[in-house]
Write a protein that holds these residues in place. Sequence first.
Motif, PDB file in Angstrom:
ATOM      1  N   LEU A 375      10.462  -1.830 -17.571  1.00 62.83           N
ATOM      2  CA  LEU A 375       9.492  -2.985 -17.670  1.00 62.83           C
ATOM      3  C   LEU A 375       9.569  -3.473 -16.502  1.00 62.83           C
ATOM      4  O   LEU A 375      10.570  -4.081 -16.014  1.00 62.83           O
ATOM      5  N   LEU A 376       8.408  -3.943 -15.776  1.00 59.61           N
ATOM      6  CA  LEU A 376       8.354  -5.102 -14.658  1.00 59.61           C
ATOM      7  C   LEU A 376       7.667  -6.184 -14.944  1.00 59.61           C
ATOM      8  O   LEU A 376       6.536  -5.908 -15.710  1.00 59.61           O
ATOM      9  N   LEU A 377       7.561  -7.396 -15.050  1.00 54.29           N
ATOM     10  CA  LEU A 377       7.037  -8.612 -15.162  1.00 54.29           C
ATOM     11  C   LEU A 377       6.616  -9.222 -13.750  1.00 54.29           C
ATOM     12  O   LEU A 377       7.583  -9.613 -13.324  1.00 54.29           O
ATOM     13  N   VAL A 378       5.452  -8.968 -13.240  1.00 54.29           N
ATOM     14  CA  VAL A 378       5.040  -9.480 -11.862  1.00 54.29           C
ATOM     15  C   VAL A 378       4.573 -10.395 -11.943  1.00 54.29           C
ATOM     16  O   VAL A 378       3.149 -10.689 -12.667  1.00 54.29           O
ATOM     17  N   ASP A 379       4.697 -11.410 -10.781  1.00 50.51           N
ATOM     18  CA  ASP A 379       4.023 -12.634 -10.726  1.00 50.51           C
ATOM     19  C   ASP A 379       3.110 -12.292  -9.616  1.00 50.51           C
ATOM     20  O   ASP A 379       3.059 -12.068  -8.640  1.00 50.51           O
ATOM     21  N   GLY A 380       1.790 -11.909 -10.253  1.00 55.79           N
ATOM     22  CA  GLY A 380       0.471 -11.678  -9.442  1.00 55.79           C
ATOM     23  C   GLY A 380       0.130 -10.462 -10.212  1.00 55.79           C
ATOM     24  O   GLY A 380       0.421  -9.808 -11.350  1.00 55.79           O
ATOM     25  N   ASP A 381      -0.850  -9.840  -9.541  1.00 55.43           N
ATOM     26  CA  ASP A 381      -1.647  -8.626 -10.087  1.00 55.43           C
ATOM     27  C   ASP A 381      -1.561  -7.581  -8.937  1.00 55.43           C
ATOM     28  O   ASP A 381      -2.437  -7.284  -8.143  1.00 55.43           O
ATOM     29  N   PRO A 382      -0.582  -6.421  -9.155  1.00 54.30           N
ATOM     30  CA  PRO A 382      -0.580  -5.582  -8.189  1.00 54.30           C
ATOM     31  C   PRO A 382      -1.741  -4.399  -8.263  1.00 54.30           C
ATOM     32  O   PRO A 382      -2.012  -3.826  -7.514  1.00 54.30           O
ATOM     33  N   VAL A 383      -2.554  -4.576  -9.475  1.00 52.72           N
ATOM     34  CA  VAL A 383      -3.769  -3.766  -9.311  1.00 52.72           C
ATOM     35  C   VAL A 383      -4.921  -4.191  -8.595  1.00 52.72           C
ATOM     36  O   VAL A 383      -5.633  -3.311  -8.004  1.00 52.72           O
ATOM     37  N   ALA A 384      -4.675  -5.427  -8.142  1.00 54.00           N
ATOM     38  CA  ALA A 384      -5.754  -6.205  -6.947  1.00 54.00           C
ATOM     39  C   ALA A 384      -4.927  -6.070  -5.687  1.00 54.00           C
ATOM     40  O   ALA A 384      -5.656  -6.018  -4.704  1.00 54.00           O
ATOM     41  N   ASP A 385      -3.548  -6.060  -5.598  1.00 51.78           N
ATOM     42  CA  ASP A 385      -2.871  -6.163  -4.462  1.00 51.78           C
ATOM     43  C   ASP A 385      -1.659  -5.514  -4.803  1.00 51.78           C
ATOM     44  O   ASP A 385      -0.624  -6.184  -4.761  1.00 51.78           O
ATOM     45  N   VAL A 386      -1.525  -4.098  -4.402  1.00 52.12           N
ATOM     46  CA  VAL A 386      -0.036  -3.515  -4.464  1.00 52.12           C
ATOM     47  C   VAL A 386       0.971  -3.985  -3.597  1.00 52.12           C
ATOM     48  O   VAL A 386       2.047  -3.724  -3.995  1.00 52.12           O
ATOM     49  N   THR A 387       0.727  -4.735  -2.647  1.00 49.71           N
ATOM     50  CA  THR A 387       1.707  -5.097  -1.759  1.00 49.71           C
ATOM     51  C   THR A 387       2.602  -6.207  -2.465  1.00 49.71           C
ATOM     52  O   THR A 387       3.874  -6.459  -1.958  1.00 49.71           O
ATOM     53  N   VAL A 388       2.205  -6.873  -3.342  1.00 48.53           N
ATOM     54  CA  VAL A 388       2.970  -7.833  -4.159  1.00 48.53           C
ATOM     55  C   VAL A 388       4.197  -7.228  -4.694  1.00 48.53           C
ATOM     56  O   VAL A 388       5.283  -7.902  -4.882  1.00 48.53           O
ATOM     57  N   LEU A 389       4.279  -5.874  -4.817  1.00 50.74           N
ATOM     58  CA  LEU A 389       5.507  -5.109  -5.307  1.00 50.74           C
ATOM     59  C   LEU A 389       6.797  -5.108  -4.265  1.00 50.74           C
ATOM     60  O   LEU A 389       7.796  -4.818  -4.486  1.00 50.74           O
ATOM     61  N   GLN A 390       6.270  -5.560  -3.010  1.00 54.99           N
ATOM     62  CA  GLN A 390       7.271  -5.466  -1.896  1.00 54.99           C
ATOM     63  C   GLN A 390       7.970  -6.787  -1.665  1.00 54.99           C
ATOM     64  O   GLN A 390       9.140  -6.875  -1.112  1.00 54.99           O
ATOM     65  N   ASP A 391       7.664  -7.640  -2.656  1.00 55.44           N
ATOM     66  CA  ASP A 391       8.442  -8.995  -2.720  1.00 55.44           C
ATOM     67  C   ASP A 391       9.134  -8.804  -3.993  1.00 55.44           C
ATOM     68  O   ASP A 391       8.550  -9.401  -4.995  1.00 55.44           O
TER      69      ASP A 391
END
Length: 416
Positions: A375-391
């Motif tokens: 699992l990943l807990l992401v600060d943000g919404d990759p479904v709205a902006d997939v580029t957040v996963l690059q940080d």
Amino acid sequence: MAGIIFNNVRIFDGAQLRAGIGAVRVEGNRISEVADGGRLIAPQAGDRIIDGQGGTLMPGLVEAHAHLSWPSSVERFVPGMALPPEDLVLTTARNARILLDHGFTSAYSAGSLSKSVEVVLNTFITSGGMPGPRLVASSIERSPPTIDELDPGQVADHGTGPEAVREFVKQCASIGAKSVKFLLSGEDALMPGASQQLLYTQEEASAAGEQARESGVWLACHAQANEAVKMGLRAGFRVLYHCSYADSEALDMLEAKRDDIFIAPAVGIIQATLDATPPPHFDMAHMKASAAEVLALQKKLVPELKRRGLKVLPGGDYGFPFNPNGRNARDLELFVEHFGYSPEEVLSAATLLGGELMGMGDELGQVKPGFLADLLLVDGDPVADVTVLQDRRRLRAIMKDGRFHKDPALAGLAGA
């Protein structure tokens, strides 16, 4: 058994973003409960409660075209591909950790620079001795002994003909490789015109397929040329990389096998080639021209593959000097930018389809009770902006097999 509860999270379950705020409970190495639409999970004695703060909980990413032994990473630039053996071993282990640092909890190898380094590394990862993703380990990439485009390393009994190919597959299986990679065609980026050159006969490819089925391993291929794609399909190759020059007949053949095969076009290396600014003494003119041609073809090809129901996954040949390991999540953005995928669609390709690619579709790649807790807990919404996963700083938690590789309680320390 005490567990871990992620509260106050949005849940991307591998197929879609669930409605509202929810919660997920992990017990041991499995997901035990999923609640959405504002529902809560009642904690049990000893449970650890993590406040997701409205972030997104999602499956770990799957890299479909991993080259852990390709030397360059976001942590270390290596100008070439050759490394001394000791350096290669440590670099491969380092790159495994780097992929996990960037949210890739699984990786399907597309070939190694050493015959056995990935197999050995995998034993260390699975035993908990080293950090790294779940790995479908590969042996060295095989090209005919007369071809010297990349020369990824020395392979014993590297002969020509069906029997030599059978023996190679048998050797790879005997040392524990799960996937065996063949370069069925050349590559223009390495030698102009090579993409249209077939490096094997159909008899050799079919012999590889027969031996792979007998030995219980999977086959993958570099297939740029149209005829190379067809050759791989006839021989029973499971994973096909690139497929850039596939014609309508090849598309029909791919569609006929859509339930059994996976395709990774590797757009990352193409975009990286176009973006690269080499030093004056290094001429990339022919590489850039080839990349521009391939990207134009892929912009038509990949949407058509998707329309026909093929399993197309991100994974872009990371590890070259200008396309380093650790930048892998950029492929997701490129699927959106170039191929018309929505962020939700490419996230599903990198998680749910990734679980299928790993041969674990019934327990990996989804946020679902009974599934493995990668699992990943992401600060943000990759479904709205997939580029957040690059940080990687936006990855508050990285969990693999129910254990934190990156603990959210420590996520703010040391710039993690």
